[in-house]
Design a protein around this motif. Structure first.
Motif, PDB file in Angstrom:
ATOM      1  N   GLU A  72       0.845  -1.191   0.000  1.00 27.08           N
ATOM      2  CA  GLU A  72       0.000   0.000   0.000  1.00 27.08           C
ATOM      3  C   GLU A  72       0.881   1.242   0.000  1.00 27.08           C
ATOM      4  N   ARG A  73       0.472   2.231  -0.759  1.00 25.30           N
ATOM      5  CA  ARG A  73       1.229   3.478  -0.859  1.00 25.30           C
ATOM      6  C   ARG A  73       0.830   4.413   0.276  1.00 25.30           C
ATOM      7  N   PRO A  74       1.813   4.981   0.990  1.00 28.86           N
ATOM      8  CA  PRO A  74       1.470   5.953   2.031  1.00 28.86           C
ATOM      9  C   PRO A  74       0.660   7.106   1.440  1.00 28.86           C
ATOM     10  N   GLY A  75      -0.453   7.416   2.054  1.00 30.73           N
ATOM     11  CA  GLY A  75      -1.310   8.477   1.531  1.00 30.73           C
ATOM     12  C   GLY A  75      -2.390   7.966   0.609  1.00 30.73           C
ATOM     13  N   GLY A  76      -2.437   6.654   0.372  1.00 41.70           N
ATOM     14  CA  GLY A  76      -3.466   6.074  -0.484  1.00 41.70           C
ATOM     15  C   GLY A  76      -2.928   5.638  -1.828  1.00 41.70           C
ATOM     16  N   GLY A  77      -3.456   4.543  -2.328  1.00 44.13           N
ATOM     17  CA  GLY A  77      -3.000   4.009  -3.600  1.00 44.13           C
ATOM     18  C   GLY A  77      -2.151   2.769  -3.407  1.00 44.13           C
ATOM     19  N   THR A  78      -1.458   2.388  -4.468  1.00 44.47           N
ATOM     20  CA  THR A  78      -0.685   1.149  -4.469  1.00 44.47           C
ATOM     21  C   THR A  78       0.723   1.425  -4.975  1.00 44.47           C
ATOM     22  N   ALA A  79       1.691   0.701  -4.426  1.00 44.35           N
ATOM     23  CA  ALA A  79       3.081   0.814  -4.870  1.00 44.35           C
ATOM     24  C   ALA A  79       3.602  -0.576  -5.222  1.00 44.35           C
ATOM     25  N   VAL A  80       4.120  -0.728  -6.437  1.00 47.15           N
ATOM     26  CA  VAL A  80       4.705  -1.985  -6.899  1.00 47.15           C
ATOM     27  C   VAL A  80       6.199  -1.760  -7.094  1.00 47.15           C
ATOM     28  N   THR A  81       7.007  -2.633  -6.538  1.00 48.12           N
ATOM     29  CA  THR A  81       8.460  -2.505  -6.647  1.00 48.12           C
ATOM     30  C   THR A  81       9.025  -3.701  -7.400  1.00 48.12           C
ATOM     31  N   ILE A  82       9.848  -3.406  -8.398  1.00 47.22           N
ATOM     32  CA  ILE A  82      10.539  -4.439  -9.177  1.00 47.22           C
ATOM     33  C   ILE A  82      12.037  -4.241  -8.981  1.00 47.22           C
ATOM     34  N   GLU A  83      12.736  -5.317  -8.640  1.00 47.41           N
ATOM     35  CA  GLU A  83      14.190  -5.270  -8.535  1.00 47.41           C
ATOM     36  C   GLU A  83      14.776  -6.400  -9.380  1.00 47.41           C
ATOM     37  N   VAL A  84      15.682  -6.052 -10.291  1.00 51.49           N
ATOM     38  CA  VAL A  84      16.326  -7.038 -11.160  1.00 51.49           C
ATOM     39  C   VAL A  84      17.808  -6.693 -11.271  1.00 51.49           C
ATOM     40  N   PRO A  85      18.655  -7.661 -11.630  1.00 47.82           N
ATOM     41  CA  PRO A  85      20.068  -7.346 -11.861  1.00 47.82           C
ATOM     42  C   PRO A  85      20.221  -6.368 -13.026  1.00 47.82           C
TER      43      PRO A  85
END
Length: 750
Positions: free
Chosen positions: A460-473
């Motif tokens: 969940e994104r602070p302040g409302g909404g959604t956060a998606v995190t992608i980490e790759v080499p």
């Protein structure tokens, strides 16, 4: 490069600066309600018009002129900068961006009539008088470009961009090569690195041979003295060092020592040279494949805005950090996951303009895509300010699909609910559309990211909404890995996920809430053993004075200290992806080859981290506690790679494993009284194959009840039927090898 190409290259940068400034001003108006700096916005539109005229882009010039006239009308109070007007302005900015991209890369004709009419309506009749005459269609003005195939236009654009980046003066000559050729060259560079490192093992062998030679030399000196004394006592006036067998032996012995010294020095010199040039070749290949993220991800803004408009929603896309560089192949393969995530956000998270205004939000939603580099990893964060995750809908759907017991639905933690979103076919949509309802988007996105040896998380994104995190080499050529010893096996972890290596006394740990903790940089970090985390037997509780080797790993904002037996080494290695070896990508990134040719498992740190709030496995067991009984499995295979890989997988799931190189060795051990709970055997082996071993096991009354699984590359129906007829309890084909299938079969048979 001719003058127009130079001007176009400069205009590509300039027009983006103007568009970004105007979009930022509109966002500020919606966020704060304060009146915009219309003078600055008008200046930007006017500068854009002049620059477009200089590079002969009449469509952009015409749109910029109408945009300028619309802002003048707002300045004079003849038009209102409301939500409808800002929507038209955003469409005009997108159209300008599309036309510039069209001029550089080709593509379908851009439709401008609708946005032109809307701008004229805002600005009034003055635009019709002041505007330049309608530009001719580009197809008529440049027929040779319109008829050229799109890929060629795209390649010309890339060449122009490359020339511009190289500089106007003394720019290097650019050549175009096939992508397949570059990939083959990259594969060669990747294969060269471990071969060079393997030479270091040969150097160690030479060093040990020199030590052994020196020991033999000392022994010879003592023996020579004894020979001389014996000769004197025997009345022999000759010298043992003179002509004779002893002298000839010494001469040859010293010659051998000199040759060994020269070989060692020569090897060290060649190894140094190979490392220097091989490392340089690897780094040059890495740089050759590295491109700014803008090269592959720059068009995402237009795509996302088009998707949102097709859904009747307004979205302002803010893309940051596209100057960071990553492997071309990585960036290419990330486009689809990002679009899947954006479609999911638009369909499920972002409200319609009317809904947003009723909630007190600005009518245009905001999607932020931020790229950054952390160590050797590319990090992408995709945020939206929509309604966020619908926990109740996710839990309800999970109960309907029997993924979650009804009694746990109300109190299920968010981390557990989020995992359901990645199940194929899982969707909270009430109807199926072109964008949503099939439940495949996030599953596909995570699968592609895992193929890139990365991870994807949703929060969940602070302040409302959604956060998606992608980490790759950053690069797929090789990764820097940290190798550690855990019980009797070597494991590796990406150095990008390792925060710190620390040796400390066990009495520095203190008791936390149900788990040991250690203080690191003003933060209390939980401690567990890597063996326990992998399901292996936990080590004995250490004494207060014992030194611990702690591997502090991180995933997102969480840290965890893992106790290991010892640190082995840190080096660059080529990781064979998990999907190519049948490993579970949630726990493993893949395998690398050790110096002895055997495979080493590379752990996926985010996949190993327990969900937040869940209990960690016990870091150690008390001395008086009995070790848990572990099922004993016999693995029989003539391939060192296969049997070592199977051993690593089985031990990582708590089994005790013994290895044999063929059926004869296995039968000898079994006949000698070794007790096993299950046998896993290859079929094609020297001396005694798997069928013969199976037949011998089933014919022995003591062993007849022992389950046997055949794992082989022989996939014919005849071979399968023969194995089952001889008494095999399962038959797994290596080409379709799935570790989950193997583990499920073992659990069923034990």
């Amino acid at each position: 490069m001719d003058i127009r190409q130079r001007l176009l290259a400069a205009f590509e940068l300039e027009h983006k600066d103007h568009l970004t400034a105007i979009r930022a001003a509109l966002r500020d108006v919606e966020a704060t309600g304060a009146p915009p700096d219309l003078v600055e916005i008008h200046r930007r539109a006017h500068s854009l018009k002049g620059a477009a005229r200089a590079v002969d882009l009449p469509e952009v010039e015409s749109l910029s002129h109408r945009l300028e006239a619309a802002f003048i009308a707002v300045q004079r109070g003849e038009a209102v900068l409301d939500a409808a007007t800002m929507s038209v302005v955003r469409r005009a900015l997108d159209a300008i961006e599309d036309v510039v991209a069209w001029s550089a890369q080709g593509g379908a004709e851009i439709e401008l009539a609708g946005v032109t009419t809307d701008l004229e309506r805002i600005a009034g009749e003055r635009v019709a008088i002041a505007a330049p005459p309608p530009p001719p269609r580009r197809a008529a003005r440049e027929p040779e470009r319109a008829s050229a195939p799109a890929p060629e236009r795209h390649e010309r654009a890339q060449d122009r961009a490359g020339d511009h980046r190289a500089g106007d003066h003394d720019s290097p000559t650019l050549v175009r090569i096939a992508a397949q050729g570059l990939e083959r060259l990259s594969d060669t560079a990747s294969a060269l690195l471990p071969e060079i490192e393997a030479q270091a093992g040969l150097g160690e062998e030479l060093r040990l041979m020199r030590q052994e030679w020196r020991a033999l030399e000392r022994s010879w000196r003592h023996l020579r003295v004894q020979l001389s004394q014996a000769a004197v006592l025997a009345g022999d006036q000759g010298d043992a060092r003179g002509p004779g067998p002893a002298a000839a032996f010494e001469q040859r012995f010293r010659s051998l020592g000199g040759a060994l010294d020269r070989a060692h020095r020569s090897h060290d010199r060649l190894l140094w040279s190979m490392r220097r040039w091989g490392g340089g070749f690897q780094e040059d290949m890495r740089r050759l494949r590295m491109l700014p993220a803008e090269n592959q991800l720059g068009g995402l803004g237009r795509m996302i805005r088009d998707i949102s408009r097709s859904e009747g929603k307004e979205v302002e896309v803010d893309i940051r950090g596209l100057e960071v560089e990553a492997d071309r192949a990585v960036l290419q393969r990330l486009k689809d996951p990002i679009l899947h995530i954006a479609r999911n956000a638009i369909s499920h998270g972002i409200e319609s303009p009317a809904e947003r205004m009723a909630l007190g939000k600005r009518p245009a939603a905001r999607v932020l895509i931020a790229a950054s580099v952390e160590g050797a990893r590319l990090r992408l964060r995709i945020e939206d300010d929509g309604r966020g995750l619908n926990r109740a809908a996710i839990a309800r759907r999970a109960v309907e699909r029997d993924l979650l017991p009804p009694e746990e639905a109300a109190d299920a933690p968010l981390e557990r609910l989020v995992e359901f979103l990645f199940h194929p076919g899982f969707s909270t949509a009430t109807r199926t559309t072109e964008l949503a309802g099939r439940g495949m988007g996030l599953a596909i996105a995570r699968s592609e990211v895992e193929r890139l040896q990365g991870n994807l998380t949703i929060a969940e994104r602070p302040g409302g909404g959604t956060a998606v995190t992608i980490e790759v080499p950053l690069s797929l050529l090789s990764q820097r890995l940290v190798f550690v010893a855990v019980q009797d096996q070597t494991l590796a972890l990406p150095s990008a996920d390792v925060f710190r290596l620390r040796r400390t006394l066990s009495d520095t740990l203190f008791a936390g809430v149900g788990t040991p903790m250690i203080r690191l940089e003003e933060e209390d970090v939980p401690v567990t053993s890597l063996a326990a985390l992998l399901g292996l037997e936990a080590p004995v509780l250490p004494s207060a004075a014992k030194r611990l080797s702690l591997l502090v790993v991180r995933s997102a904002d969480r840290r965890l200290a893992l106790a290991v037996d010892r640190f082995v080494t840190t080096r660059e290695a080529v990781v064979t992806a998990a999907e190519e070896t049948g490993l579970d990508p949630a726990r493993y990134l893949g395998t690398v080859l050790l110096d002895d040719g055997g495979p080493c498992l590379v752990l996926n740190v985010p996949g190993l981290m327990p969900p937040p709030g869940s209990a960690l496995p016990a870091a150690a067991r008390p001395v008086e506690e009995a070790a848990p009984v572990r099922a004993h499995i016999l693995v029989v295979d003539d391939s060192i790679t296969t049997r070592t890989l199977e051993k690593s997988i089985l031990e990582a799931h708590g089994y005790r494993v013994t290895l044999c190189v063929d059926g004869r060795e296995a039968l000898d051990r079994l006949s000698g009284g070794m007790e096993v709970g299950l046998i896993i055997s290859d079929v094609e082996m020297p001396r005694m194959d798997g069928f013969a071993l199976l037949q011998a096991v089933k014919a022995d009354k003591r062993l007849a009840e022992t389950p046997v699984i055949l794992v082989t590359s022989r996939a014919s129906d005849e071979d399968r039927e023969r194995g089952l007829r001889l008494g095999a309890d399962a038959y797994i084909v290596k080409t379709r090898f799935d570790q989950n299938e193997l583990l499920a079969g073992i659990r069923r048979l034990l």
